[in-house]
Motif scaffolding. Structure first.
Motif, short mmCIF file in Angstrom:
data_model
loop_
_atom_site.label_atom_id
_atom_site.label_comp_id
_atom_site.label_asym_id
_atom_site.label_seq_id
_atom_site.Cartn_x
_atom_site.Cartn_y
_atom_site.Cartn_z
N ALA A 1 0.74 -1.18 0.07
CA ALA A 1 -0.08 -0.17 -0.02
C ALA A 1 1.07 1.12 -0.22
O ALA A 1 0.64 2.20 -0.72
CB ALA A 1 -0.95 0.10 1.29
N GLN A 2 2.03 1.20 0.71
CA GLN A 2 2.95 2.34 0.74
C GLN A 2 3.45 2.59 -0.57
O GLN A 2 3.86 3.60 -0.91
CB GLN A 2 3.95 2.12 1.86
N GLU A 3 3.78 1.37 -1.08
CA GLU A 3 4.57 1.66 -2.61
C GLU A 3 3.67 1.89 -3.72
O GLU A 3 4.06 3.11 -4.34
CB GLU A 3 4.98 0.40 -2.73
N ALA A 4 2.20 1.54 -3.47
CA ALA A 4 1.28 2.17 -4.44
C ALA A 4 1.06 3.85 -4.38
O ALA A 4 0.74 4.27 -5.19
CB ALA A 4 -0.10 1.31 -4.13
N ALA A 5 0.72 4.26 -2.86
CA ALA A 5 0.65 5.53 -2.78
C ALA A 5 1.92 6.37 -3.27
O ALA A 5 1.55 7.30 -3.74
CB ALA A 5 0.38 5.65 -0.99
N ARG A 6 2.87 6.16 -2.96
CA ARG A 6 4.14 6.43 -3.25
C ARG A 6 4.49 6.60 -4.94
O ARG A 6 4.38 7.76 -5.59
CB ARG A 6 5.60 6.06 -2.97
N GLY A 7 3.80 5.53 -5.66
CA GLY A 7 3.87 5.54 -7.04
C GLY A 7 2.92 6.35 -7.61
O GLY A 7 2.92 6.84 -8.49
N ALA A 8 1.90 6.64 -7.00
CA ALA A 8 0.68 7.51 -7.26
C ALA A 8 1.24 9.03 -6.94
O ALA A 8 0.45 10.02 -7.50
CB ALA A 8 -0.59 7.54 -6.53
N GLY A 9 2.22 9.28 -6.49
CA GLY A 9 2.78 10.77 -6.43
C GLY A 9 2.54 10.98 -4.64
O GLY A 9 3.08 12.50 -4.46
N PHE A 10 2.25 10.32 -3.73
CA PHE A 10 1.90 10.76 -2.58
C PHE A 10 3.33 10.50 -1.41
O PHE A 10 3.81 9.28 -1.51
CB PHE A 10 0.59 9.99 -1.81
N ALA A 11 4.17 11.25 -0.92
CA ALA A 11 5.28 10.93 -0.38
C ALA A 11 4.82 11.09 1.52
O ALA A 11 5.68 10.73 2.08
CB ALA A 11 6.10 11.96 -0.51
N ASN A 12 3.77 11.86 1.89
CA ASN A 12 3.60 12.38 3.23
C ASN A 12 2.62 10.91 3.59
O ASN A 12 1.46 11.29 3.65
CB ASN A 12 2.87 13.44 3.23
N LEU A 13 3.20 9.83 4.06
CA LEU A 13 2.59 8.66 4.32
C LEU A 13 2.89 8.52 5.79
O LEU A 13 3.97 8.51 6.40
CB LEU A 13 3.15 7.53 3.66
N ILE A 14 1.59 8.11 6.49
CA ILE A 14 1.61 7.75 8.04
C ILE A 14 0.78 6.49 8.10
O ILE A 14 -0.06 6.16 7.46
CB ILE A 14 0.59 9.04 8.78
N SER A 15 1.42 5.74 9.03
CA SER A 15 0.49 4.52 9.63
C SER A 15 0.50 4.40 10.97
O SER A 15 1.34 4.94 11.61
CB SER A 15 1.35 3.19 8.86
N HIS A 16 -0.42 3.68 11.21
CA HIS A 16 -0.97 3.40 12.83
C HIS A 16 -1.47 2.21 13.12
O HIS A 16 -2.20 1.44 12.25
CB HIS A 16 -1.55 4.63 13.56
N ASP A 17 -1.41 1.69 14.23
CA ASP A 17 -2.23 0.48 14.54
C ASP A 17 -3.60 0.73 14.79
O ASP A 17 -4.04 1.46 15.62
CB ASP A 17 -1.47 0.04 16.08
N ALA A 18 -4.34 0.12 13.81
CA ALA A 18 -5.86 0.44 13.84
C ALA A 18 -6.55 0.02 15.13
O ALA A 18 -7.67 0.18 15.41
CB ALA A 18 -6.40 -0.26 12.69
N LEU A 19 -6.06 -0.88 15.86
CA LEU A 19 -6.70 -1.42 17.05
C LEU A 19 -6.39 -0.54 18.19
O LEU A 19 -6.95 -0.76 19.24
CB LEU A 19 -6.07 -2.96 17.31
N GLY A 20 -5.55 0.61 18.09
CA GLY A 20 -5.40 1.63 18.99
C GLY A 20 -4.25 0.78 20.12
O GLY A 20 -4.22 1.50 21.36
N ARG A 21 -3.56 0.03 19.90
CA ARG A 21 -2.62 -0.69 20.91
C ARG A 21 -1.25 0.07 21.06
O ARG A 21 -0.62 -0.38 21.82
CB ARG A 21 -2.30 -2.26 20.71
N GLY A 22 -0.96 1.07 20.06
CA GLY A 22 0.11 1.71 20.23
C GLY A 22 1.33 0.80 19.62
O GLY A 22 2.56 1.34 19.78
N ARG A 23 1.31 -0.35 18.81
CA ARG A 23 2.27 -0.77 18.37
C ARG A 23 2.87 -0.25 17.10
O ARG A 23 2.02 0.28 16.50
CB ARG A 23 1.80 -2.33 17.97
#
Length: 128
Positions: free
Chosen positions: A65-87
């Motif tokens: 997903a990160q590679e696809a977003a970068r390939g589309a021209g987006f460089a400001n990528l953020i990811s987080h634990d969707a379960l809210g566990r802070g991992r």
């Protein structure tokens, strides 16, 4: 200085960035709910070459997903634990995207893209 005092002295230094939990963007004045925190702004692409088409990244592996977003021209990528566990998503290949903000569509290339992810084999919050 070392330890706690040294860290505090850095906080006032120009260019110092404190790591804070990722906040998902919102689309042109409306809030988009993605687990992980309050929304922040993404800009709709106006006419002209500044906009890029953000693909649907939900269901993909985090690294893909990160590679696809970068390939589309987006460089400001953020990811987080969707379960809210802070991992932390240390090995991107071990995580699956279960939410994205902003939604798929045309956005300014400098808009932040937030990806909510769960470890492979875990249920996403959207499944509940």
């Amino acid at each position: 200085m070392t330890g706690r005092l040294a860290r505090r002295s850095w906080e006032g230094t120009p260019g110092f960035r404190r790591l804070i939990p990722a906040r998902p963007p919102r689309r042109a004045g409306s809030a988009v709910a993605v687990a992980g925190g309050p929304a922040h702004r993404a800009r709709s692409a106006g006419p002209g070459p500044s906009g890029a088409l953000l693909p649907d990244l939900v269901g993909m592996g985090l690294q893909s997903a990160q590679e696809a977003a970068r390939g589309a021209g987006f460089a400001n990528l953020i990811s987080h634990d969707a379960l809210g566990r802070g991992r932390r998503e240390i090995l991107d290949r071990s995580w699956r995207v279960c939410g994205q903000s902003p939604a798929p569509g045309r956005w300014a290339r400098d808009s932040p893209v937030d990806l909510g992810a769960v470890r492979l084999g875990e249920r996403s919050p959207a499944d509940d």
